[in-house]
Design a protein around this motif. Structure first.
Motif, PDB file in Angstrom:
ATOM      1  N   VAL A  50       5.866  -8.003  -0.667  1.00 36.07           N
ATOM      2  CA  VAL A  50       6.333  -6.736  -0.265  1.00 36.07           C
ATOM      3  C   VAL A  50       6.119  -5.771  -1.523  1.00 36.07           C
ATOM      4  O   VAL A  50       6.763  -6.150  -2.609  1.00 36.07           O
ATOM      5  CB  VAL A  50       7.918  -6.521   0.286  1.00 36.07           C
ATOM      6  N   GLY A  51       5.635  -4.514  -1.436  1.00 37.04           N
ATOM      7  CA  GLY A  51       5.564  -3.811  -2.619  1.00 37.04           C
ATOM      8  C   GLY A  51       6.684  -2.499  -2.157  1.00 37.04           C
ATOM      9  O   GLY A  51       6.871  -2.077  -1.273  1.00 37.04           O
ATOM     10  N   THR A  52       7.449  -2.225  -3.523  1.00 37.47           N
ATOM     11  CA  THR A  52       8.425  -1.238  -3.391  1.00 37.47           C
ATOM     12  C   THR A  52       8.313  -0.537  -4.584  1.00 37.47           C
ATOM     13  O   THR A  52       8.294  -1.118  -5.807  1.00 37.47           O
ATOM     14  CB  THR A  52       9.782  -1.895  -3.114  1.00 37.47           C
ATOM     15  N   ASP A  53       8.597   0.582  -4.618  1.00 37.43           N
ATOM     16  CA  ASP A  53       8.613   1.549  -5.885  1.00 37.43           C
ATOM     17  C   ASP A  53      10.324   1.539  -6.142  1.00 37.43           C
ATOM     18  O   ASP A  53      11.154   2.630  -5.715  1.00 37.43           O
ATOM     19  CB  ASP A  53       8.102   2.971  -5.660  1.00 37.43           C
ATOM     20  N   PHE A  98       0.114   2.825  -1.440  1.00 36.23           N
ATOM     21  CA  PHE A  98      -0.504   2.823  -0.298  1.00 36.23           C
ATOM     22  C   PHE A  98      -1.905   2.000  -0.549  1.00 36.23           C
ATOM     23  O   PHE A  98      -2.419   1.280   0.323  1.00 36.23           O
ATOM     24  CB  PHE A  98      -0.920   4.263   0.220  1.00 36.23           C
ATOM     25  N   ASN A  99      -2.549   2.170  -1.699  1.00 38.71           N
ATOM     26  CA  ASN A  99      -3.555   1.524  -1.944  1.00 38.71           C
ATOM     27  C   ASN A  99      -3.559  -0.186  -2.009  1.00 38.71           C
ATOM     28  O   ASN A  99      -4.428  -0.744  -1.739  1.00 38.71           O
ATOM     29  CB  ASN A  99      -4.298   2.005  -3.316  1.00 38.71           C
ATOM     30  N   SER A 100      -2.539  -0.310  -2.483  1.00 39.40           N
ATOM     31  CA  SER A 100      -1.903  -1.916  -2.739  1.00 39.40           C
ATOM     32  C   SER A 100      -1.927  -2.576  -1.426  1.00 39.40           C
ATOM     33  O   SER A 100      -2.352  -3.565  -1.428  1.00 39.40           O
ATOM     34  CB  SER A 100      -0.654  -2.116  -3.531  1.00 39.40           C
ATOM     35  N   VAL A 101      -1.656  -1.820  -0.420  1.00 44.27           N
ATOM     36  CA  VAL A 101      -1.646  -2.401   0.991  1.00 44.27           C
ATOM     37  C   VAL A 101      -3.014  -2.597   1.687  1.00 44.27           C
ATOM     38  O   VAL A 101      -3.250  -3.406   2.097  1.00 44.27           O
ATOM     39  CB  VAL A 101      -0.578  -1.921   1.792  1.00 44.27           C
ATOM     40  N   LEU A 108       3.094  -5.753   3.106  1.00 49.06           N
ATOM     41  CA  LEU A 108       3.970  -4.633   3.402  1.00 49.06           C
ATOM     42  C   LEU A 108       4.614  -3.985   2.389  1.00 49.06           C
ATOM     43  O   LEU A 108       4.687  -4.293   1.359  1.00 49.06           O
ATOM     44  CB  LEU A 108       5.050  -5.192   4.396  1.00 49.06           C
ATOM     45  N   LEU A 109       5.022  -2.649   2.765  1.00 50.81           N
ATOM     46  CA  LEU A 109       5.595  -1.634   1.993  1.00 50.81           C
ATOM     47  C   LEU A 109       6.938  -1.467   2.514  1.00 50.81           C
ATOM     48  O   LEU A 109       6.968  -0.943   3.696  1.00 50.81           O
ATOM     49  CB  LEU A 109       4.624  -0.655   1.664  1.00 50.81           C
ATOM     50  N   VAL A 110       7.977  -1.535   1.603  1.00 54.48           N
ATOM     51  CA  VAL A 110       9.245  -0.731   1.965  1.00 54.48           C
ATOM     52  C   VAL A 110       9.746   0.121   0.936  1.00 54.48           C
ATOM     53  O   VAL A 110       9.831  -0.403  -0.168  1.00 54.48           O
ATOM     54  CB  VAL A 110      10.370  -1.903   2.451  1.00 54.48           C
ATOM     55  N   VAL A 235       2.267  -1.406   6.968  1.00 55.29           N
ATOM     56  CA  VAL A 235       1.363  -2.710   7.019  1.00 55.29           C
ATOM     57  C   VAL A 235       0.085  -2.013   6.950  1.00 55.29           C
ATOM     58  O   VAL A 235      -0.362  -0.790   7.207  1.00 55.29           O
ATOM     59  CB  VAL A 235       1.656  -3.602   8.058  1.00 55.29           C
ATOM     60  N   LYS A 236      -0.875  -2.915   6.563  1.00 59.96           N
ATOM     61  CA  LYS A 236      -2.452  -2.465   6.676  1.00 59.96           C
ATOM     62  C   LYS A 236      -2.749  -2.097   7.886  1.00 59.96           C
ATOM     63  O   LYS A 236      -2.238  -2.565   8.808  1.00 59.96           O
ATOM     64  CB  LYS A 236      -3.338  -3.583   5.944  1.00 59.96           C
TER      65      LYS A 236
END
Ligand code: ARG
Length: 287
Positions: A50-53, A98-101, A108-110, A235-236
């Motif tokens: 999971v990617g998160t800033d 967004f690129n990372s997904v 996934l990104l949250v 998700v992608k």
């Protein structure tokens, strides 16, 4: 003889270990040609990355121990538990998130990500899980009272956010007065130092910052012209298998009360019936 055998065994075991380690590392790489050798051991359960800033309290931030914490983190953990999958969070800068997904580095990104028609063209969103709106932060002594007051002023935003979009629309895309920062806290620091006249960002983050930084002497200015926004988990594009799991988990935590619990932990109240409690029954009146 015995020594030789032991030594030989140890050498073999060592080589095997190196081999296994390499094989494990290799798994992180994208499959090169589809000709990867099948592993003899049963593969470990898939852990979704999971990617998160994490510069966005109270939704995602890093605590003193360096752990990623916040409302979004708790929601995704609860969703994963409910839907029966495992997650691992990685702090991922907003720029490139967004690129990372899209590239498969994150599953996934949250990240308090607003669902927008434009973004929906390149990524898939879960059902909405949080309602938000833009909010203006200014110094306490500022005379700014509405969004259009910002037309010719210096305004700080986090680059590529919906805050950036609204102010760019107001000032025009060539305006030199839109100051874009890597993170929202950086934009707010700039406001504190007087480098910009206002910051436009998501209400939850602005309120949290203003409350926790009384020395900055900020106040907030709301404006009814800001459109309602809804956060979704990303998700992608085309990853319907994962998206379905996420949506199942989300519906589950809304129905069983755990979403409400998480919401109350961070915001002290129960969510309004929109995105928050879409499928949850209205809370019963007490007594
Ligand atoms: N909701 C806004 C958007 O989607 C800002 C999100 C920024 N999130 C973050 N973790 N920095 O554009």
């Amino acid at each position: 003889m015995a020594t030789m055998t032991t030594r030989h065994f140890m050498y073999t075991a060592g080589a095997l270990l190196v081999g296994l380690t390499l094989a494990a590392c290799g798994k992180q790489e994208p499959a090169a040609s589809g000709a990867s050798a099948p592993s003899a051991a049963t593969p470990p359960a898939k852990v979704y990355v999971v990617g998160t800033d994490a510069a966005y309290a109270p939704f995602e931030s890093q605590n003193e121990k360096g752990e990623l914490v916040g409302f979004d983190i708790d929601v995704v953990k609860a969703v994963a538990k409910k839907a029966g999958f495992e997650v691992k969070f990685i702090n991922t800068p907003w720029e490139g998130i967004f690129n990372s997904v899209a590239q498969g580095d994150r599953d996934l990104l949250v990240s308090s990500i607003t669902i927008t028609p434009e973004r929906q063209q390149t990524m898939d969103f879960s059902a909405p899980y949080f309602d938000a709106q833009q909010l203006i932060a200014v110094k306490k002594d500022s005379s700014i009272s509405k969004f259009t007051d910002l037309k010719a002023l210096k305004v700080g935003v986090q680059n590529g956010t919906t805050g950036d979009e609204v102010i760019t629309k107001l000032q025009g895309k060539d305006s030199a007065n839109v100051k874009r920062y890597e993170s929202t806290p950086l934009a707010l620091k700039e406001l504190e130092g007087g480098g910009v006249d206002a910051v436009v960002a998501d209400n939850g983050v602005v309120i949290n910052y203003v409350n926790n930084n009384p020395d900055a002497k900020f106040k907030t200015v709301s404006d009814t012209s800001f459109a309602p926004e809804h956060y979704g988990i990303v998700v992608k594009k085309g990853n319907t298998a994962l998206l379905e799991k996420i949506n199942t988990g989300l519906a589950g935590i809304k129905a069983d009360g755990s979403y409400e619990q998480i919401y109350a932990k961070y915001f002290g109240t129960v969510p309004k019936a929109a995105a928050g409690a879409a499928s949850a029954p209205a809370p019963a009146a007490s007594n």
